[in-house]
Design an enzyme around this catalytic site. Structure first.
Site, PDB file in Angstrom:
ATOM      1  N   THR A  13       0.838  -1.200   0.000  1.00  0.00           N
ATOM      2  CA  THR A  13       0.000   0.000   0.000  1.00  0.00           C
ATOM      3  C   THR A  13       0.872   1.249   0.000  1.00  0.00           C
ATOM      4  OG1 THR A  13      -0.203   0.172   2.418  1.00  0.00           O
ATOM      5  CG2 THR A  13      -1.756  -1.277   1.268  1.00  0.00           C
ATOM      6  N   GLY A  14       0.315   2.325  -0.532  1.00  0.00           N
ATOM      7  CA  GLY A  14       1.065   3.572  -0.606  1.00  0.00           C
ATOM      8  C   GLY A  14       2.379   3.406  -1.351  1.00  0.00           C
ATOM      9  N   SER A  15       2.313   2.773  -2.524  1.00  0.00           N
ATOM     10  CA  SER A  15       3.547   2.326  -3.172  1.00  0.00           C
ATOM     11  C   SER A  15       3.827   2.995  -4.518  1.00  0.00           C
ATOM     12  CB  SER A  15       3.511   0.807  -3.352  1.00  0.00           C
ATOM     13  OG  SER A  15       2.309   0.370  -3.954  1.00  0.00           O
ATOM     14  N   THR A  16       3.262   4.156  -4.761  1.00  0.00           N
ATOM     15  CA  THR A  16       3.540   4.824  -6.027  1.00  0.00           C
ATOM     16  C   THR A  16       4.854   5.594  -5.997  1.00  0.00           C
ATOM     17  OG1 THR A  16       2.244   6.767  -5.351  1.00  0.00           O
ATOM     18  CG2 THR A  16       1.093   5.051  -6.605  1.00  0.00           C
ATOM     19  N   GLY A  18       8.485   6.670  -3.073  1.00  0.00           N
ATOM     20  CA  GLY A  18       9.108   6.574  -1.757  1.00  0.00           C
ATOM     21  C   GLY A  18       9.436   5.169  -1.318  1.00  0.00           C
ATOM     22  N   GLY A  20       7.485   2.869  -0.224  1.00  0.00           N
ATOM     23  CA  GLY A  20       6.551   1.888  -0.766  1.00  0.00           C
ATOM     24  C   GLY A  20       6.937   1.426  -2.149  1.00  0.00           C
ATOM     25  N   SER A 136       7.789   3.093  12.634  1.00  0.00           N
ATOM     26  CA  SER A 136       8.810   4.138  12.581  1.00  0.00           C
ATOM     27  C   SER A 136       9.576   4.132  13.891  1.00  0.00           C
ATOM     28  CB  SER A 136       8.144   5.508  12.389  1.00  0.00           C
ATOM     29  OG  SER A 136       9.066   6.557  12.610  1.00  0.00           O
ATOM     30  N   TYR A 149       1.834  11.851  15.178  1.00  0.00           N
ATOM     31  CA  TYR A 149       2.433  10.844  14.309  1.00  0.00           C
ATOM     32  C   TYR A 149       3.068   9.729  15.135  1.00  0.00           C
ATOM     33  CZ  TYR A 149       5.825   8.745  11.089  1.00  0.00           C
ATOM     34  OH  TYR A 149       6.571   7.858  10.352  1.00  0.00           O
TER      35      TYR A 149
END
Length: 259
Positions: A13-16, A18, A20, A136, A149
């Site tokens: 997920t969130g892999s377009t 960075g 990911g 993180s 965060y």
């Protein structure tokens, strides 16, 4: 060590871009059939085109139930799920409103909760699976400039540990991976003002940020996205079958503990 994920389907997920994207590239290079995810079709299609063969894409906002349902409808089962989607927004605690807290909770925590509910039962039925939460170093080293965060990332570590215990004896592992400061596109954007002001290379600006804001860093620089992805590829492999319920650090030594 040769990692071979041939025949495995992996959702990142969130892999377009960075971390990911680097994870997706690493898993694909190890032989997995990879599913790219992002919020917009344009960015998903661009990432799929960059990665090439045996890669699919699903555009869906996983911070929402509707987006989650769209992903699961398109990809009803997976062998490897990497819950990488995440956001961060520096803001003083007293300036952080409920909407900001809720947005971080939905994106950073609930997206992973929903993925686990959807995909872990299928992994258990097959007797093999890998579910990986991207947490993180901020989970243990709460940053004063974005407490919201840090709290969300602490929840990710707790979620992974609890899920690992829930999946005990099934052949399915669940782990949290904890990057430290990493030179992703998001971090580059955060540092762009300083880079433009000083006209210095972005890696040097990032290293200065690390030494100033994460002084316990042992490597004294930001990690690359590939360095983080390498850990995820290993955790997704057969070779990592005895690693579960762990909080695995790729933090450059920022967390100043022996464990």
């Amino acid at each position: 060590m040769h990692i071979d994920l041939t025949g495995k389907t992996a959702i990142v997920t969130g892999s377009t871009e960075g971390i990911g994207y680097a994870i997706a590239a690493g898993l694909r290079n190890a032989g997995a059939s990879v599913v790219i995810n992002g919020r917009t079709l344009q960015k998903v299609d661009a990432a799929v085109a960059r990665l090439g063969s045996d890669v699919r894409g699903v555009a869906a906002d996983l911070a929402t139930v509707d987006g989650h349902d769209r992903l699961v409808k398109a990809i009803p089962a997976a062998d490897i799920v990497v819950s990488n989607l995440g956001i961060f927004q520096p803001a003083d605690f007293f300036d952080t409103d409920d909407a900001t807290w809720d947005r971080h909770w939905q994106v950073n925590v609930m997206a992973g909760v929903r993925l686990a509910r959807a995909y872990l039962p299928g992994m258990e039925a097959k007797g093999w699976g890998r579910f990986i939460m991207l947490a993180s170093e901020s989970a243990f080293n709460i940053p004063v400039e974005m407490i919201h965060y840090g709290v969300s990332k602490t929840a990710d570590v707790a979620l992974a540990r609890g899920l690992a215990k829930r999946m005990a004896g099934t052949g399915v592992t669940v782990n949290a991976v904890l990057p430290g400061p990493t030179l992703s596109e998001g971090v580059e954007a955060m540092l762009e003002t300083e880079r433009a002001r000083t006209n210095r290379p972005i890696a040097d600006v990032a290293a200065e940020f690390v030494t100033s804001n994460r002084p316990t860093s042992i490597i004294q620089r930001a990690a690359t996205v590939e360095e983080v992805a390498n850990m995820i590829v290993y955790v997704a492999s057969e070779q990592a079958s005895a690693t579960t319920g762990a909080a695995l650090r790729v933090d450059g030594g920022v967390i100043d503990t022996l464990m």
